[in-house]
Enzyme design. Sequence first.
Site, PDB file in Angstrom:
ATOM      1  N   PRO A 187       0.831  -1.210   0.000  1.00 19.37           N
ATOM      2  CA  PRO A 187       0.000   0.000   0.000  1.00 19.37           C
ATOM      3  C   PRO A 187       0.864   1.258   0.000  1.00 19.37           C
ATOM      4  O   PRO A 187       2.072   1.200   0.281  1.00 19.37           O
ATOM      5  CB  PRO A 187      -0.813  -0.131   1.294  1.00 19.37           C
ATOM      6  CG  PRO A 187      -0.029  -1.070   2.151  1.00 19.37           C
ATOM      7  CD  PRO A 187       0.678  -2.002   1.230  1.00 19.37           C
ATOM      8  N   THR A 190       4.361   2.785   2.522  1.00 21.35           N
ATOM      9  CA  THR A 190       5.020   1.735   3.298  1.00 21.35           C
ATOM     10  C   THR A 190       6.526   1.687   3.080  1.00 21.35           C
ATOM     11  O   THR A 190       7.200   0.851   3.674  1.00 21.35           O
ATOM     12  CB  THR A 190       4.420   0.363   2.956  1.00 21.35           C
ATOM     13  OG1 THR A 190       4.428   0.176   1.532  1.00 21.35           O
ATOM     14  CG2 THR A 190       2.985   0.272   3.463  1.00 21.35           C
ATOM     15  N   GLY A 191       7.064   2.562   2.224  1.00 21.51           N
ATOM     16  CA  GLY A 191       8.513   2.662   2.094  1.00 21.51           C
ATOM     17  C   GLY A 191       9.115   1.904   0.930  1.00 21.51           C
ATOM     18  O   GLY A 191      10.290   1.523   0.984  1.00 21.51           O
ATOM     19  N   GLU A 410     -22.861  10.972  16.551  1.00 25.08           N
ATOM     20  CA  GLU A 410     -21.647  10.304  17.040  1.00 25.08           C
ATOM     21  C   GLU A 410     -21.958   9.382  18.222  1.00 25.08           C
ATOM     22  O   GLU A 410     -21.335   8.326  18.372  1.00 25.08           O
ATOM     23  CB  GLU A 410     -20.592  11.341  17.432  1.00 25.08           C
ATOM     24  CG  GLU A 410     -20.131  12.241  16.298  1.00 25.08           C
ATOM     25  CD  GLU A 410     -19.586  11.457  15.120  1.00 25.08           C
ATOM     26  OE1 GLU A 410     -18.989  10.374  15.329  1.00 25.08           O
ATOM     27  OE2 GLU A 410     -19.768  11.914  13.968  1.00 25.08           O
ATOM     28  N   HIS A 413     -22.941   6.038  16.900  1.00 23.01           N
ATOM     29  CA  HIS A 413     -21.776   5.216  16.557  1.00 23.01           C
ATOM     30  C   HIS A 413     -21.187   4.563  17.806  1.00 23.01           C
ATOM     31  O   HIS A 413     -20.906   3.360  17.833  1.00 23.01           O
ATOM     32  CB  HIS A 413     -20.698   6.082  15.887  1.00 23.01           C
ATOM     33  CG  HIS A 413     -21.016   6.482  14.489  1.00 23.01           C
ATOM     34  ND1 HIS A 413     -21.414   5.596  13.520  1.00 23.01           N
ATOM     35  CD2 HIS A 413     -20.961   7.706  13.877  1.00 23.01           C
ATOM     36  CE1 HIS A 413     -21.603   6.240  12.377  1.00 23.01           C
ATOM     37  NE2 HIS A 413     -21.337   7.528  12.569  1.00 23.01           N
TER      38      HIS A 413
END
Length: 595
Positions: A187, A190-191, A410, A413
Amino acid sequence: MGSTRNKKLILVMLSLGLLTLAGYGIYAWQTHGDRSKQISYTAFMQKVNAGSIARARIAGEEITADAKSGEKYRLFVPAGANLPDLLIAKKVDLTSTPASGGPKWFEIGFFVAIAVFLIVVLRRFTSMGRSRARMIDHAESATRFSDVAGAEEAKVELLDTVEFLKDPKKFSLLGGKMPTGVLLVGPPGTGKTLIARAVAGEADVPFFSISGSEFVEMYVGVGASRVRDLFAQAKKAAPCIVFIDEIDAVGRKRDAAVGGGASDERDQTLNQLLVEMDGFEVNSGIVVLAATNRPEILDAALLRSGRFDRQVTVGSPDIRGREAILKVHAKNVPLHDEVDLMVIARGTPGFSGADLANVVNEAAIMAARSNKERVEMIDFDLAKDKVLMGAEKKSMVLSDKSKLSTAYHEAGHVLVAKLTPGCDPVHKVTIIPRGRAMGVTVQIPEDDIYCYTKEMLVAHLKVLMGGRAAEELIYRTTTTGAGNDLARATDTARKMVCEWGMSRAFGPVAFGHNESAEPGAKKGFSDVTALEIDNEIRSIVTGCYSDVMALLRENMDVLERLSRELFAKETLASAEIDAILGLPEVEDDAGMAAA
């Protein structure tokens, strides 16, 4: 490529022809635009003696004259002629100016302009086919594996590539052939690019870096030419590394029925890349590293043996990897003694290396803004909230009605997350506007999650439905605030049906998804099946919504209490939420899965 060169030559020739015609037209207009009639000196003197000339202008050796009848004449004065005295004697209105060098300078300037234009055009076309890769010499490459944290498995897989670059002949002694293409998959953030640079730094070789999108141009053949030029440079600098970032921009699956087939510029570029990789000599010292976060859309010819036959996965780091990454980025940041990077790592599941670097940077900025000498834990908490939820919109002033509506949303949730088995623990909830959200509910997994069960996904869907359900129960209507929740819920349900085989109606069948398909490509299933898929997705989402409505109806008093507390305090932490709900206090680590 021959046709491309012909097009370039034709364009240059047309440009030259147009400029020549334009220059000739301008010059002709300057010299003949006055519509004067050229006559002989004898005829002009006859008209002067007859008194038919009204005005005359002498410019060097050239005379222009206006007759009383309106005609215009032009002639050149013979050497030794004493014309001015005669004109004055005949009462001709006479003006005299020095000889003008205008036409000559115009001609020189015009041809200089043509030369400059042609030079610019030729440079443009000759440079268009050159590679735009940026070369980092081995003396300038300071990145090493020690600078890469959280990707230990990837580094181990690339160690033999480093050894190959250091000593290519070593691997040919026993008849071995090292892979010349390595695909880094993972993804964003990630380096992957950092790992590629580290391989070059460890092997002490030059590093060519280019993005896949830099190959493709609107002119057919340019991308293929750039590929040839890139590998020609690489062969001269071998041993070296060629790194192609976002290779899916040029390596997408080919389809003869879409986009012009083999004549398409992207296809020609891909074909040339395949040819160049096939043309490598055994152990030539060139390694091609490529990175993508969408390996499923790459052409199969790229992934076959002899090309990118080795794939290295660079995933999101685990808790130990996150701690190591934080240590790397905090190396030059003065930290307070209370800062525990392991606590921060535990509270950031799912964060990529880029996210963690951003957290450290934001924490340092916040500490500096507060005139602190060292970065404290509170700075990391605030930085993490900013990275996760966006910056607080302090300038946005909400009415009490809007704040209360957001609080109910909220709270819905939060309450569903607390009362539904399999949900991630709630870390924090806020109704302070952040980023594009009016409020945010923050959840964290207790451990790093690499595989989700059907029960976990259904619980996630119910949490997403909690906000809209609370609004409908309290206000008997709904708002646009639940738009993002519905989009995420629908997307999750679609993947459950089409990709993960979690549908009762279809069972363990995968229909795939259309993200990797080219425009115009077939879906792989009939229109009747597509309708059934849509009905099943709707059934899953509406089923979860009905369960949430029933759950909140049974706990309306708790919903009211939680909403009022959230309205009053604007932000509630995990311990405060548990106290309101009458639950035992549980130790909480910071993290997020916003709903």
